[in-house]
Write an enzyme that holds these catalytic residues in place. Structure first.
Site, mmCIF file in Angstrom:
data_model
loop_
_atom_site.group_PDB
_atom_site.id
_atom_site.type_symbol
_atom_site.label_atom_id
_atom_site.label_comp_id
_atom_site.label_asym_id
_atom_site.label_seq_id
_atom_site.Cartn_x
_atom_site.Cartn_y
_atom_site.Cartn_z
ATOM 1 C CE LYS A 240 1.298 11.004 -9.875
ATOM 2 N NZ LYS A 240 2.407 10.501 -9.063
ATOM 3 C CB SER B 46 -1.957 6.155 -15.187
ATOM 4 O OG SER B 46 -1.040 6.673 -16.142
#
Length: 424
Positions: free
Chosen positions: A66, A324
């Site tokens: 992110k 991720s």
């Protein structure tokens, strides 16, 4: 000799994010993020029947991808916008990414998080210097309040996925994958709102086409938070009424319009995985790859372990699965491990009735010991609505070695007259 395609011949040239945008984002991120490692998984490769590498974005700064999109978005704010500060909403990863980017850029950040947010994620966001406001019982409520606050205060709202700069920032993972694993032919990763998958799809498809190659891209959603399959079927964003999954990082009920337009054109397939599959994948990554991965980050591996490539008729030679993120609450990790072991038939809980007489528990213990199972907990009760005088209810937790071993334990108990019932 095949000629390289011109810019106009690249896939998706009319879309809002292009390869050059991602290349520019990669330059912006130099010295800000780390190029996360590519780990070879022989064990997973044997299951899939191909070479499998894991893109370990769980080892990124702030614990997830992110920060890439957040930094690119915020670095492009005007000086006047930076003085107004930024506001965002998140249950964890986007919050930490925005907080870290704000710290590096010298911008005041206010992050709205739901009241039930995991304490490690709350502490990490504050440690990066952001002001945290707890609001609402879920991310949607925190998001609405963050948007209201941005309108009221003039702060710039940093959307977690529905922004072209954010998508371009996330897409830098796609360029890294090609640089680290040039022969890749299949890339698989999770989807929440779609920013990561959309950015990587542009990077991978356009760069592969420029090189005269093709790469298949597959997205994965938790089956209880899968907004993309119905949206793709309808060719329009279709919000879900509710989402419920341990994969909180992709628990998004409405795809972003910007990522959706890219994904529907460039992504080859979207599949879903169960909660049990996610739990098994987390344990697999812990045991076999020595990697701590959160549920949202493990869905790509869950799909590979569940045989989703075979179901799609895909026969790859070189696969990259994106992990991720790695921001998992230790208490959730504890529950996931127990659930995952149970789902893999390596943790067995049985309940049965015994006669209340001396030595009965010793008999049970010997039967279990003789099968080489390991008892780790016993709950012994003489009182209950279904118990008669002279009866005892016993619940036993034990470690087993898999499905066949669990069946051996159960059959051994049944062979001497006991009636064990599996407790899920």
């Amino acid at each position: 000799m095949t000629q390289a395609p011109t810019a106009r011949q690249l896939p998706g040239t009319h879309l809002s994010v292009q390869l050059e945008d991602i290349a520019e984002a990669q330059e912006l991120l130099r010295g800000v993020i780390v190029d996360t490692p590519m780990e070879h998984s022989r064990a997973l490769g044997r299951q899939v029947g191909a070479t499998v590498h894991l893109k370990a974005e769980n080892l990124q700064r702030a614990g997830s991808f992110k920060v890439r999109g957040a930094y690119v978005r915020m670095s492009r704010l005007s000086e006047e916008e930076k003085t107004r500060g930024v506001v965002a909403a998140s249950a964890g990863n986007h919050a930490q990414g925005v907080a870290l980017a704000a710290k590096k850029l010298g911008i005041k950040a206010t992050i709205y998080m739901p009241r039930g947010v995991a304490l490690p994620k709350l502490a990490a966001t504050r440690d990066h210097g952001a002001e945290v406001v707890l609001h609402g019982s879920n991310v949607d409520e925190a998001l609405a309040e963050a948007q209201r606050s941005a309108t009221e205060t003039g702060a710039v709202f940093i959307h977690p996925f529905n922004n072209t700069d954010v998508v371009a920032g996330q897409g830098t993972i796609g360029l890294e994958i090609l640089q680290q694993q040039p022969d890749v032919d299949t890339v698989i990763m999770g989807i929440g709102g779609g920013g990561l998958l959309a950015g990587c799809a542009v990077a991978l498809k356009q760069e592969a086409a420029r090189l005269g190659r093709q790469i298949r891209i597959i997205g994965v959603q938790a089956e209880n938070a899968a907004a993309y399959p119905p949206s793709l079927a309808a060719d329009a964003v279709v919000p879900l009424d509710a989402v419920r999954t341990i994969a909180d990082g992709i628990a998004v009920g409405r795809p972003g319009e910007i990522p959706f337009e890219i994904i529907k054109e460039l992504v080859d397939d979207v599949v879903t995985v169960s909660e049990d599959a996610i739990a098994r994948a987390i344990i697999f990554l812990l045991e076999r790859s020595k990697l701590v991965v959160e549920p949202a980050g493990a869905v790509s591996v869950a799909a590979l372990m569940e045989g989703k490539l075979h179901d799609l008729g895909v026969d790859p030679k070189s696969v990259v699965a994106v992990l991720s993120g790695g921001n998992i609450d230790p208490m959730l990790m504890l529950r996931v491990i127990q659930h995952g072991l149970s789902a893999a038939d390596r943790f067995l809980t049985v309940r049965m009735m015994l006669k209340d007489r001396p030595g009965e528990l010793a008999i049970i213990s010997k039967i279990i010991a003789d099968t080489d199972a390991n008892v780790i907990g016993v709950d012994h009760s003489r009182i209950g609505g279904q118990l008669s005088m002279g009866d005892v209810s016993i619940e036993i937790n034990m470690e087993t070695k898999g499905k066949e071993h669990s069946a051996l334990v159960l059959n051994s108990l049944r062979s001497v007259g006991y009636e064990p019932v599996i407790v899920h």
